[in-house]
Design an enzyme around this catalytic site. Structure first.
Site, PDB file in Angstrom:
ATOM      1  N   PRO A 103      -2.143  -1.709 -11.223  1.00  0.00           N
ATOM      2  CA  PRO A 103      -3.023  -0.805 -10.611  1.00  0.00           C
ATOM      3  C   PRO A 103      -1.927   0.148  -9.997  1.00  0.00           C
ATOM      4  O   PRO A 103      -0.871   0.018  -9.489  1.00  0.00           O
ATOM      5  CB  PRO A 103      -3.425  -1.625  -9.475  1.00  0.00           C
ATOM      6  CG  PRO A 103      -3.245  -3.059  -9.885  1.00  0.00           C
ATOM      7  CD  PRO A 103      -2.306  -3.087 -10.825  1.00  0.00           C
ATOM      8  N   PRO A 104      -2.536   1.591 -10.091  1.00  0.00           N
ATOM      9  CA  PRO A 104      -1.621   2.747  -9.722  1.00  0.00           C
ATOM     10  C   PRO A 104      -1.099   2.352  -8.251  1.00  0.00           C
ATOM     11  O   PRO A 104       0.011   2.927  -8.029  1.00  0.00           O
ATOM     12  CB  PRO A 104      -2.536   3.847  -9.904  1.00  0.00           C
ATOM     13  CG  PRO A 104      -3.494   3.516 -10.706  1.00  0.00           C
ATOM     14  CD  PRO A 104      -3.896   2.050 -10.727  1.00  0.00           C
ATOM     15  N   SER A 105      -1.741   1.714  -7.493  1.00  0.00           N
ATOM     16  CA  SER A 105      -1.427   1.513  -5.879  1.00  0.00           C
ATOM     17  C   SER A 105      -0.424   0.665  -5.850  1.00  0.00           C
ATOM     18  O   SER A 105       0.298   0.398  -4.769  1.00  0.00           O
ATOM     19  CB  SER A 105      -2.867   1.184  -5.124  1.00  0.00           C
ATOM     20  OG  SER A 105      -3.125  -0.020  -5.702  1.00  0.00           O
ATOM     21  N   CYS A 106       0.148   0.028  -6.984  1.00  0.00           N
ATOM     22  CA  CYS A 106       1.036  -1.303  -7.055  1.00  0.00           C
ATOM     23  C   CYS A 106       2.328  -0.692  -7.525  1.00  0.00           C
ATOM     24  O   CYS A 106       3.191  -1.611  -7.609  1.00  0.00           O
ATOM     25  CB  CYS A 106       0.574  -2.525  -7.818  1.00  0.00           C
ATOM     26  SG  CYS A 106      -0.931  -3.253  -6.978  1.00  0.00           S
ATOM     27  N   ILE A 107       2.450   0.460  -7.901  1.00  0.00           N
ATOM     28  CA  ILE A 107       3.635   0.738  -8.457  1.00  0.00           C
ATOM     29  C   ILE A 107       4.597   1.308  -7.669  1.00  0.00           C
ATOM     30  O   ILE A 107       4.277   1.932  -6.606  1.00  0.00           O
ATOM     31  CB  ILE A 107       3.458   2.043  -9.585  1.00  0.00           C
ATOM     32  CG1 ILE A 107       2.522   1.370 -10.515  1.00  0.00           C
ATOM     33  CG2 ILE A 107       4.518   2.684 -10.144  1.00  0.00           C
ATOM     34  CD1 ILE A 107       2.124   2.538 -11.944  1.00  0.00           C
TER      35      ILE A 107
END
Length: 107
Positions: A103-107
């Protein structure tokens, strides 16, 4: 145990090709992270796969719990429950074991 070195993965250890996913791959990814998947894990993993198939993206962290609550019940969408299953990050690791992109929020 499935040898993970035969799978194409990104820099975060997520599958580069979702078509390579199966339950044995999920088990091997989890084992690599020191986690043994239980029926409770599988319920969340299957939820994530269905959500992604329907919407073609993952929910953000806030919507993750809300979507699970709506589908599986309030007790299963709570952060305490989800962190017990995926201690290093429910959204990130549920997606990883489901064969989905990070997920983009986890990068």
């Amino acid at each position: 145990m499935l040898p993970l070195d035969v799978l194409a993965r990104d820099e975060y250890g997520f599958l580069a090709d979702r078509g390579q996913w199966n339950e044995a791959v999920a088990e091997a990814l989890a084992a690599e992270d020191g986690l043994q998947l239980t029926p409770a894990h599988w319920e969340i993993i299957q939820f994530m796969r269905a959500y992604y198939a329907k919407y073609q993206h993952q929910p953000n962290a806030r919507l993750f719990g809300q979507a699970i609550k709506k589908s599986l019940g309030a007790d299963k969408g709570g952060s305490l429950y989800l962190y017990r299953l995926f201690p290093d990050g429910p959204l990130k690791y549920a997606n990883k074991y489901a064969g989905l992109p990070i997920p983009p929020s986890c990068i």
